[in-house]
Scaffold this motif. Structure first.
Motif, mmCIF file in Angstrom:
data_model
loop_
_atom_site.group_PDB
_atom_site.id
_atom_site.type_symbol
_atom_site.label_atom_id
_atom_site.label_comp_id
_atom_site.label_asym_id
_atom_site.label_seq_id
_atom_site.Cartn_x
_atom_site.Cartn_y
_atom_site.Cartn_z
ATOM 1 N N GLY B 221 0.800 -1.225 0.000
ATOM 2 C CA GLY B 221 0.000 0.000 0.000
ATOM 3 C C GLY B 221 0.831 1.274 0.000
ATOM 4 O O GLY B 221 0.448 2.293 0.568
ATOM 5 N N LYS B 222 1.991 1.234 -0.655
ATOM 6 C CA LYS B 222 2.877 2.405 -0.726
ATOM 7 C C LYS B 222 2.791 3.045 -2.109
ATOM 8 O O LYS B 222 2.395 2.398 -3.085
ATOM 9 N N SER B 223 3.228 4.303 -2.190
ATOM 10 C CA SER B 223 3.158 5.022 -3.476
ATOM 11 C C SER B 223 4.504 5.157 -4.168
ATOM 12 O O SER B 223 4.571 5.260 -5.394
ATOM 13 N N VAL B 224 5.564 5.203 -3.390
ATOM 14 C CA VAL B 224 6.894 5.430 -3.981
ATOM 15 C C VAL B 224 7.936 4.612 -3.221
ATOM 16 O O VAL B 224 7.850 4.479 -2.004
ATOM 17 N N ALA B 225 8.919 4.090 -3.977
ATOM 18 C CA ALA B 225 10.066 3.455 -3.331
ATOM 19 C C ALA B 225 11.328 4.252 -3.620
ATOM 20 O O ALA B 225 11.532 4.716 -4.752
ATOM 21 N N VAL B 226 12.127 4.414 -2.576
ATOM 22 C CA VAL B 226 13.469 4.970 -2.725
ATOM 23 C C VAL B 226 14.370 3.756 -2.960
ATOM 24 O O VAL B 226 14.496 2.899 -2.088
ATOM 25 N N VAL B 227 14.956 3.686 -4.149
ATOM 26 C CA VAL B 227 15.696 2.466 -4.501
ATOM 27 C C VAL B 227 17.152 2.620 -4.069
ATOM 28 O O VAL B 227 17.812 3.600 -4.423
ATOM 29 N N THR B 228 17.610 1.654 -3.292
ATOM 30 C CA THR B 228 18.936 1.769 -2.669
ATOM 31 C C THR B 228 20.003 0.909 -3.353
ATOM 32 O O THR B 228 21.183 1.115 -3.154
ATOM 33 N N SER B 229 19.546 -0.063 -4.159
ATOM 34 C CA SER B 229 20.517 -0.936 -4.830
ATOM 35 C C SER B 229 19.806 -1.755 -5.909
ATOM 36 O O SER B 229 18.580 -1.773 -5.982
ATOM 37 N N VAL B 230 20.591 -2.419 -6.747
ATOM 38 C CA VAL B 230 20.056 -3.359 -7.739
ATOM 39 C C VAL B 230 20.718 -4.696 -7.472
ATOM 40 O O VAL B 230 21.942 -4.761 -7.301
ATOM 41 N N GLN B 231 19.908 -5.734 -7.417
ATOM 42 C CA GLN B 231 20.494 -7.041 -7.112
ATOM 43 C C GLN B 231 21.395 -7.516 -8.258
ATOM 44 O O GLN B 231 21.267 -7.080 -9.396
ATOM 45 N N GLY B 232 22.302 -8.406 -7.919
ATOM 46 C CA GLY B 232 23.212 -8.943 -8.917
ATOM 47 C C GLY B 232 22.492 -9.944 -9.804
ATOM 48 O O GLY B 232 21.557 -10.610 -9.370
ATOM 49 N N MET B 233 22.891 -10.011 -11.064
ATOM 50 C CA MET B 233 22.252 -10.977 -11.954
ATOM 51 C C MET B 233 23.255 -11.501 -12.974
ATOM 52 O O MET B 233 24.207 -10.817 -13.348
ATOM 53 N N LYS B 234 23.005 -12.735 -13.374
ATOM 54 C CA LYS B 234 23.829 -13.352 -14.419
ATOM 55 C C LYS B 234 22.940 -14.184 -15.326
ATOM 56 O O LYS B 234 21.959 -14.759 -14.871
#
Lengths: 439, 439
Positions: B221-234
């Motif tokens: 039920g939130k409107s905005v996220a403050v994004v702190t990182s991006v997960q690693g992917m391969k």
């Protein structure tokens, strides 16, 4: 008049009537190099039905047959009937049929050998000026492979009127480019007017020389198989539905992954066939709705190919497989579902004693008994359909390592020639029996 | 001179500087209808990178930005940098970047919202005649999706010089039609001469507004996220090799079926991710060498997409999956083999405190604290690459039902507008801090 002076009496000539091995093999190889070779370096073939390559090899075949004195009829499915007249006016043709189309990456022998051997028989009859009792026909059946227009043995199925897919339905089948089969027939000039129906364009009987496409002859050290039947087969087109989603943001537990479920089903097809020992079951084709590596697949299509000795066993194996499918879908309980979209089939076919006997007599003239075996065909053939409307049998020659539907398909020139010699022997054996009123 | 008389001093204006919600949403929707709509009836998009649709939306964007007084630079990977000058001559631009390309059946928000919001910020600055301290840049990154030319976040990766795929290698990647990426850039007029290298065309910092592409904001039920990182992917491209054979004539026991083995491996990818709980692992793409239902498949390709919170966990999950693969191949012991053909990756990315603080301050001006949450991105973004060369952060707004990479992707006009307002606030917040010497 002394019979020895009559070149038209095959009774005297038969033992000496030999096909020309070099002509057969040279013609076969040259026609493959010219029309449909996958590349210059391999013997691989891509001669999809009703393609430009197929048109060109058909045009050549028709011209060859006409030059040998044959009448050529093209029917509504593009089947070519090249008929060399016989003496008797009330007899239907003794046919030698097979197909000139190939898989997208097939070889030079599957189907092609049967048609080329039939041409060699016509050439041999012609150069020996032999007059047979019955007319003798070469047939090139359209779309045996079902590789371009889905549905194998399609045109012989229509001709037999026993297939579940009638003429109009076949005309309405589309290839991957969306071209309708009727249009494709028209485009290459092979939409004939002769009814594709054995009741209006019938045969006395049907012989087919074919490569075994399996490893048994080679493994057993035999040269020829007398084919007594074709096993039953069914195909099921399956669709698995799930729910698309982003591969990064959708947690593992909330997923409805159509590809994972399909993977479990495909594994179950193999496992069930292995466990039940009822026959063989294969998934050869799989298609995915999505083409993004960052998506959870939402829709998968695949086709199951089931083959068993009897139709009953086919149905039993199919129902065991679907029971396993139901268990898997229940276990997954993630919303993925499967449905059977479409089915095709070729019923179990038992060949006719008269034709089997003719082949047996024909092969006995060529090789020792220990080189011969009876066999049930595990691959489908046009002969399976013809056997439902006229006496039919087949002759198999060995496939190296059992490989077929592959550029590595190979049958030696000696075995090709042996097959063609058995074919002419069988045809003349049958013709004699008809003439003598035995058949 | 009184600051209130200077329209160029944003310090006074900032609290009142409002983006135009209607203009933003109308422009976004109209541009999607015009360039790349899947059909008239859905909001689905197919705007593959460097396609004709992509060219046309780029041309329009460049013209719009120029009309707002921006200088436009195109780099060697076709990235568009539209730069609105600032007062300070020694500062690099504060960037607002995202992408205009989509999946083959994607939606109107993934990437597109970020670029359209950046355009709306430029329009707002322009109509308010605001002079910022730093230059402000809009960036359209090329081929974020990797849907046409394999390799997601491709051009931002080249720009960061940290990707394992350098410029020349990217130029040499081919699409399904065999067109090289360099040729595709040339064909649509976007092979620029500006070096695609942050050292020669650098940024002060990088902000990116994006849809969440997952269900968390909506669920919480939130409107905005403050994004702190991006997960690693391969990503791992896997090839399974077996041996082709005829589906009818090859006994079950002698088979080397690449599709059955691949199916077991694909199931193991899912099972291993579920069991280890290290992250998510998905097979989204599968291709079969053969397309005949009557063949045992001899070669299968598929791609595994693995994403975890840390690079270490990615490697751990990958090695657990490959150990499971080895077990399966050993169990099958039928000659099928797998090989890892190619890998790509995006390392775990921690965003910069200055950018995170700017976003946090920006969002606090717009909504109550209970509408805001911190989040780690589970999808890859161009910001992951920019974060390796300049301070970076992201803003997420909710995705309806977490759906993305789908025509059903949806974010409300209100959330789009809120995201754009947070973006302008963050940019001005950061600019003020630079001006004040804090950053």
């Amino acid at each position: 008049m002394c019979t020895s002076e009559r070149s038209t009496d095959y009774a005297v000539m038969t033992p000496a009537l030999r096909i020309n091995s070099e002509r057969l093999n040279t013609t076969l190889q040259a026609s493959c190099t010219k029309w449909g070779a996958l590349s210059e370096l391999s013997t691989g073939m891509c001669r999809l039905t009703l393609s430009q390559e197929d048109k060109e090899v058909r045009d050549w075949l028709v011209a060859e047959c006409k030059s040998l004195g044959c009448d050529v009829k093209i029917d509504q499915m593009g089947n070519i009937f090249a008929i060399r007249p016989g003496k008797a006016k009330d007899k239907k043709p003794i046919a030698m049929g097979s197909h000139l189309d190939t898989q997208p990456a097939g070889g030079r022998y599957d189907g092609i050998l049967g048609v080329q051997a039939a041409l060699e028989v016509l050439r041999t009859l012609h150069e020996n000026k032999l007059e047979t009792h019955c007319p003798i026909a070469l047939i090139d059946w359209t779309n045996e492979e079902g590789a371009r227009f889905p549905g194998a043995m399609m045109a012989s199925g229509v001709w037999s009127t026993k297939s579940s897919t009638p003429l109009e339905a076949c005309w309405g089948i589309q290839d991957k480019e969306g071209i309708f089969m009727k249009q494709a027939l028209q485009d290459i000039g092979y939409l004939g007017s002769v009814p594709c129906d054995y009741r209006e364009n019938g045969l006395e009987c049907h012989f087919e020389l074919h490569i075994e496409q399996g490893p048994i002859l080679e493994r057993e050290g035999k040269s020829v198989a007398v084919v007594t039947s074709v096993q039953g087969m069914k195909w099921f087109a399956i669709r698995v539905k799930g729910r698309e989603g982003h591969s990064g943001t959708t947690p593992m537990t909330g997923r409805s992954d159509a590809l994972v479920t399909a993977s479990r089903l495909i594994t179950a097809v193999r496992d069930t066939a292995l466990k039940t020992e009822l026959g063989v079951a294969t998934v050869g084709v799989i298609n995915n709705d999505t083409s993004s590596q960052a998506m959870i697949p939402g829709g998968i299509d695949f086709i199951i190919d089931i083959r068993c000795s009897t139709d009953e066993m086919v149905d039993q194996l199919a129902s065991t497989i679907f029971a396993a499918f139901d268990d898997i879908v229940k276990q997954e309980s993630n919303g993925t579902q499967y449905e059977v979209k479409r089915t095709w089939g070729l019923p179990e076919s038992k060949f006719h004693a008269n034709c089997i006997d003719s082949v047996r007599a024909a092969v006995s003239k060529e090789v020792a008994e220990d080189q011969i075996m009876d066999m049930k065909s595990r691959a489908g053939h046009d002969s399976a359909w013809t056997s439902r409307t006229c006496p039919t049998s087949m002759i198999f020659v060995p496939s190296k390592e059992g490989i077929s539907h592959s550029p590595n398909e190979y049958t030696s020139p000696e075995h090709c020639a042996l097959g063609a010699q058995v074919l002419i022997n069988a045809v003349l054996e049958y013709d004699r029996s008809v003439k003598e009123g035995k058949y």
